[in-house]
Scaffold this motif. Structure first.
Motif: not given
Length: 73
Positions: A4-24
Motif C-alpha cells: 500500500l505504501a509503495g502504491l501511494v508513493l507511485i500515485a503521488t509521484g506520477l501526480s506530481r509529474i502529470y498534474l502540475k497544475d493541481l500542485w501549482w
C-alpha cells in the motif's frame, strides 16, 4: 502494508509529474495564506518532475523489496 505504501508513493509521484497544475494551485493558495507571492517558473516545473521521479522510484523500490521479502520467507 508495504504494498500500500509503495502504491501511494507511485500515485503521488506520477501526480506530481502529470498534474502540475493541481500542485501549482495548491502551492499558490498556501503562499497567499502566508502573504507571499510566487511565480511559476521552469525551475519549479523541473523540481516537480524530479520529486515525482524520486517518489515513483521509492514506490517501485518498496514493491520490489516486498516481492523479494515474500519470496525469501
Amino acid at each position: 502494508m508495504i504494498i500500500l505504501a509503495g502504491l501511494v508513493l507511485i500515485a503521488t509521484g506520477l501526480s506530481r509529474i502529470y498534474l502540475k497544475d493541481l500542485w501549482w494551485f495548491d502551492a499558490m493558495v498556501l503562499q497567499r495564506a502566508f502573504g507571499q507571492t510566487i511565480e511559476r517558473t521552469d525551475a519549479w516545473d523541473r523540481m516537480q518532475d524530479r520529486l515525482g521521479l524520486v517518489l515513483t522510484a521509492c514506490g517501485v523500490f518498496l514493491l520490489i523489496y516486498n516481492a523479494l521479502l515474500v519470496q525469501l520467507f
